[in-house]
Design a protein around this motif. Structure first.
Motif, PDB file in Angstrom:
ATOM      1  N   GLY A  42       6.114 -11.623   2.386  1.00 34.93           N
ATOM      2  CA  GLY A  42       6.278 -10.523   1.443  1.00 34.93           C
ATOM      3  C   GLY A  42       7.071 -10.950   0.228  1.00 34.93           C
ATOM      4  N   PHE A  43       8.142 -11.700   0.457  1.00 30.26           N
ATOM      5  CA  PHE A  43       8.955 -12.234  -0.635  1.00 30.26           C
ATOM      6  C   PHE A  43       8.112 -13.141  -1.531  1.00 30.26           C
ATOM      7  CE2 PHE A  43      11.683 -15.871  -1.976  1.00 30.26           C
ATOM      8  CZ  PHE A  43      12.475 -15.203  -2.889  1.00 30.26           C
ATOM      9  N   ALA A  44       7.318 -14.018  -0.913  1.00 36.32           N
ATOM     10  CA  ALA A  44       6.450 -14.906  -1.684  1.00 36.32           C
ATOM     11  C   ALA A  44       5.404 -14.120  -2.458  1.00 36.32           C
ATOM     12  CB  ALA A  44       5.774 -15.913  -0.754  1.00 36.32           C
ATOM     13  N   GLY A  45       4.939 -13.002  -1.887  1.00 34.69           N
ATOM     14  CA  GLY A  45       4.003 -12.148  -2.609  1.00 34.69           C
ATOM     15  C   GLY A  45       4.616 -11.576  -3.867  1.00 34.69           C
ATOM     16  N   GLY A  46       5.909 -11.218  -3.796  1.00 33.07           N
ATOM     17  CA  GLY A  46       6.606 -10.751  -4.991  1.00 33.07           C
ATOM     18  C   GLY A  46       6.677 -11.834  -6.059  1.00 33.07           C
ATOM     19  N   LEU A  47       6.969 -13.067  -5.631  1.00 35.55           N
ATOM     20  CA  LEU A  47       6.977 -14.188  -6.583  1.00 35.55           C
ATOM     21  C   LEU A  47       5.580 -14.384  -7.176  1.00 35.55           C
ATOM     22  CD1 LEU A  47       9.055 -16.799  -4.544  1.00 35.55           C
ATOM     23  CD2 LEU A  47       9.866 -15.431  -6.473  1.00 35.55           C
ATOM     24  N   PHE A  48       4.578 -14.271  -6.328  1.00 33.14           N
ATOM     25  CA  PHE A  48       3.184 -14.482  -6.733  1.00 33.14           C
ATOM     26  C   PHE A  48       2.769 -13.513  -7.836  1.00 33.14           C
ATOM     27  CE2 PHE A  48      -1.313 -13.407  -6.252  1.00 33.14           C
ATOM     28  CZ  PHE A  48      -1.932 -14.653  -6.221  1.00 33.14           C
ATOM     29  N   VAL A  49       3.039 -12.218  -7.630  1.00 32.63           N
ATOM     30  CA  VAL A  49       2.584 -11.230  -8.599  1.00 32.63           C
ATOM     31  C   VAL A  49       3.376 -11.320  -9.899  1.00 32.63           C
ATOM     32  CG1 VAL A  49       4.100  -9.285  -7.948  1.00 32.63           C
ATOM     33  CG2 VAL A  49       1.773  -8.835  -8.736  1.00 32.63           C
ATOM     34  N   HIS A  50       4.651 -11.690  -9.819  1.00 35.02           N
ATOM     35  CA  HIS A  50       5.448 -11.817 -11.041  1.00 35.02           C
ATOM     36  C   HIS A  50       5.173 -13.126 -11.763  1.00 35.02           C
ATOM     37  CE1 HIS A  50       7.613  -8.138 -10.713  1.00 35.02           C
ATOM     38  NE2 HIS A  50       8.145  -8.424  -9.543  1.00 35.02           N
ATOM     39  N   GLN A  51       4.476 -14.021 -11.106  1.00 33.78           N
ATOM     40  CA  GLN A  51       4.036 -15.249 -11.778  1.00 33.78           C
ATOM     41  C   GLN A  51       2.710 -15.020 -12.506  1.00 33.78           C
ATOM     42  OE1 GLN A  51       1.310 -17.566 -10.568  1.00 33.78           O
ATOM     43  NE2 GLN A  51       1.640 -18.730 -12.444  1.00 33.78           N
ATOM     44  N   ALA A  52       1.820 -14.218 -11.880  1.00 35.18           N
ATOM     45  CA  ALA A  52       0.495 -13.996 -12.458  1.00 35.18           C
ATOM     46  C   ALA A  52       0.494 -12.913 -13.535  1.00 35.18           C
ATOM     47  CB  ALA A  52      -0.494 -13.624 -11.348  1.00 35.18           C
ATOM     48  N   GLY A  53       1.283 -11.849 -13.342  1.00 37.52           N
ATOM     49  CA  GLY A  53       1.300 -10.760 -14.306  1.00 37.52           C
ATOM     50  C   GLY A  53       0.193  -9.746 -14.101  1.00 37.52           C
ATOM     51  N   THR A  54      -0.757 -10.075 -13.253  1.00 41.47           N
ATOM     52  CA  THR A  54      -1.851  -9.167 -12.919  1.00 41.47           C
ATOM     53  C   THR A  54      -2.376  -9.553 -11.550  1.00 41.47           C
ATOM     54  OG1 THR A  54      -4.029  -8.309 -13.592  1.00 41.47           O
ATOM     55  CG2 THR A  54      -3.572 -10.628 -14.039  1.00 41.47           C
ATOM     56  N   ILE A  55      -2.954  -8.595 -10.828  1.00 40.40           N
ATOM     57  CA  ILE A  55      -3.434  -8.897  -9.478  1.00 40.40           C
ATOM     58  C   ILE A  55      -4.540  -7.929  -9.093  1.00 40.40           C
ATOM     59  CG2 ILE A  55      -1.721  -7.406  -8.353  1.00 40.40           C
ATOM     60  CD1 ILE A  55      -1.588  -9.428  -6.075  1.00 40.40           C
ATOM     61  N   THR A  56      -5.502  -8.434  -8.327  1.00 43.38           N
ATOM     62  CA  THR A  56      -6.518  -7.601  -7.685  1.00 43.38           C
ATOM     63  C   THR A  56      -6.456  -7.855  -6.187  1.00 43.38           C
ATOM     64  OG1 THR A  56      -8.298  -9.253  -7.745  1.00 43.38           O
ATOM     65  CG2 THR A  56      -7.997  -7.868  -9.714  1.00 43.38           C
ATOM     66  N   THR A  57      -7.117  -7.022  -5.413  1.00 44.98           N
ATOM     67  CA  THR A  57      -7.110  -7.214  -3.963  1.00 44.98           C
ATOM     68  C   THR A  57      -7.789  -8.516  -3.558  1.00 44.98           C
ATOM     69  OG1 THR A  57      -9.132  -5.864  -3.831  1.00 44.98           O
ATOM     70  CG2 THR A  57      -7.031  -4.751  -3.449  1.00 44.98           C
ATOM     71  N   GLU A  58      -8.717  -9.011  -4.370  1.00 46.34           N
ATOM     72  CA  GLU A  58      -9.391 -10.272  -4.045  1.00 46.34           C
ATOM     73  C   GLU A  58      -8.458 -11.472  -4.193  1.00 46.34           C
ATOM     74  OE1 GLU A  58     -12.402 -10.468  -2.714  1.00 46.34           O
ATOM     75  OE2 GLU A  58     -12.469  -8.283  -2.796  1.00 46.34           O
ATOM     76  N   ASP A  59      -7.436 -11.332  -5.024  1.00 48.92           N
ATOM     77  CA  ASP A  59      -6.493 -12.439  -5.226  1.00 48.92           C
ATOM     78  C   ASP A  59      -5.675 -12.735  -3.980  1.00 48.92           C
ATOM     79  OD1 ASP A  59      -7.270 -12.731  -7.879  1.00 48.92           O
ATOM     80  OD2 ASP A  59      -5.772 -11.311  -8.607  1.00 48.92           O
ATOM     81  N   VAL A  60      -5.548 -11.759  -3.095  1.00 52.73           N
ATOM     82  CA  VAL A  60      -4.754 -11.937  -1.878  1.00 52.73           C
ATOM     83  C   VAL A  60      -5.629 -11.635  -0.661  1.00 52.73           C
ATOM     84  CG1 VAL A  60      -2.425 -11.628  -2.769  1.00 52.73           C
ATOM     85  CG2 VAL A  60      -3.836  -9.617  -2.366  1.00 52.73           C
TER      86      VAL A  60
END
Length: 344
Positions: free
Chosen positions: A227-245
């Motif tokens: 979950g913590f890594a997911g927070g890093l992931f989304v704040h690195q990309a700036g955008t996200i869709t359900t397919e990205d994860v």
């Protein structure tokens, strides 16, 4: 010296992460994203390793916790005014409140842990193929809920306007936190008990070790890191869709763990850095890239084929991964007794 030797299991992976961040700071702005991605990948794969590597149970569900962390952190850092305009169907508590960067990462960590605990209560009684299928079902359920339920997110559309706060420094700090957490866990009595259940479940149970309890603890802690890594992931990309994860990230991160060596923390870090770099290069080459004056233009999807081939070759030629499932330890050259010492 034994303490120093075990400390090297933490220091060496940490130095690899710091080196990647340092090199990334000297690259062009356009290429820095590849280094940030590698650091986030390390955090995700270490989260996978904490459970899969120590328990020996294959789980496809860890990316579900990455998804929950990513969407919760991303959603709660978007301005409330913006959310009212683009996602009016959100629950009021999500629509009308916002959090800062650190608070969103803590929220992602907590939700990842809570979700893993609830899911793990029944599933951690399973082993082998049954555990793999059940955790894959969790991944599918999570994906479909996030894709279709607009009360908790954007649904089928992309979640945008997310602050891009995961720079090289935050990415490095996040990866180091994940590595340190996994290292402390595997040295603890809980980590040793879980590995005992991996090596000989019957013997572990015979001496009073609860397989379900130890797996659930590791699964929950793994969910927190993911979950913590997911927070890093989304704040690195700036955008996200359900397919990205979803499936691509599941396959990619498992490939990283297998190639590096599922049985060691060092393997998780090495595999994440190597495969992330290879994946970034191949993905860029699919859009055309010049190397030594020559244009390389790969067909779409080449990166998935190549990564699949690499993983298959490693499984055939070196089943223990590149590190052989071993940690980096300093040789114990001090404190050894001479063969003649102690003789009367």
């Amino acid at each position: 010296m034994r303490l120093v030797s075990r400390l090297s299991e933490l220091v060496f992976p940490a130095l690899l992460v710091a080196a990647v961040a340092l090199v990334g700071s000297f690259t062009a702005r356009a290429n820095e994203i590849h280094f940030r991605t590698a650091l986030v990948d390390v955090a995700i794969v270490v989260g996978l390793y904490l459970f899969i590597g120590n328990s020996g149970v294959l789980s496809f569900g860890q990316i579900s916790f990455v998804a929950v962390g990513a969407f919760s952190a991303g959603l709660m850092t978007i301005s409330a005014d913006v959310k009212r305009g683009i996602m009016p169907n959100l629950f009021p508590i999500l629509r009308d409140h916002s959090l800062g960067n650190v608070e969103s990462l803590l929220l992602a960590t907590g939700l990842g842990a809570a979700f893993a605990f609830v899911v793990g209560l029944p599933l951690m009684r399973l082993s082998g193929l049954a555990a793999g299928i059940a955790t894959f079902a969790v991944l599918g359920i999570t994906h479909n809920v996030l894709f279709n339920y607009t009360k908790i997110g954007p649904g089928a559309t992309a979640l945008t306007n997310i602050p891009e706060t995961t720079d090289l420094l935050q990415g490095m700090a996040g990866a180091l936190i994940a590595i340190a957490t996994a290292w402390v866990y595997q040295l603890s009595r809980f980590g040793r008990m879980l590995r005992a259940t991996r090596e000989d479940p019957a013997a572990a149970q015979a001496v009073g070790v609860s397989i379900h309890r130890q797996r659930l603890l590791a699964f929950t802690l793994s969910g927190a890191l993911c979950g913590f890594a997911g927070g890093l992931f989304v704040h690195q990309a700036g955008t996200i869709t359900t397919e990205d994860v979803y499936l691509n990230l599941t396959f990619l991160t498992l490939a990283m763990l297998v190639v590096g060596g599922v049985g060691s923390l060092l393997g998780a870090v090495v595999g994440a850095l190597m495969i992330s770099g290879l994946n970034s290069f191949l993905t860029t080459a699919e859009g055309g890239v010049h190397i030594l004056g020559l244009k390389v233009d790969l067909h779409d999807g080449t990166h998935l084929v190549v990564l699949g081939v690499v993983m298959a070759l490693v499984l055939v030629l070196r089943p223990g991964g590149l590190t052989g499932g071993r940690e980096f330890r300093l040789p114990q050259i001090w404190g050894r007794r001479h063969p003649a010492e102690g003789r009367t």
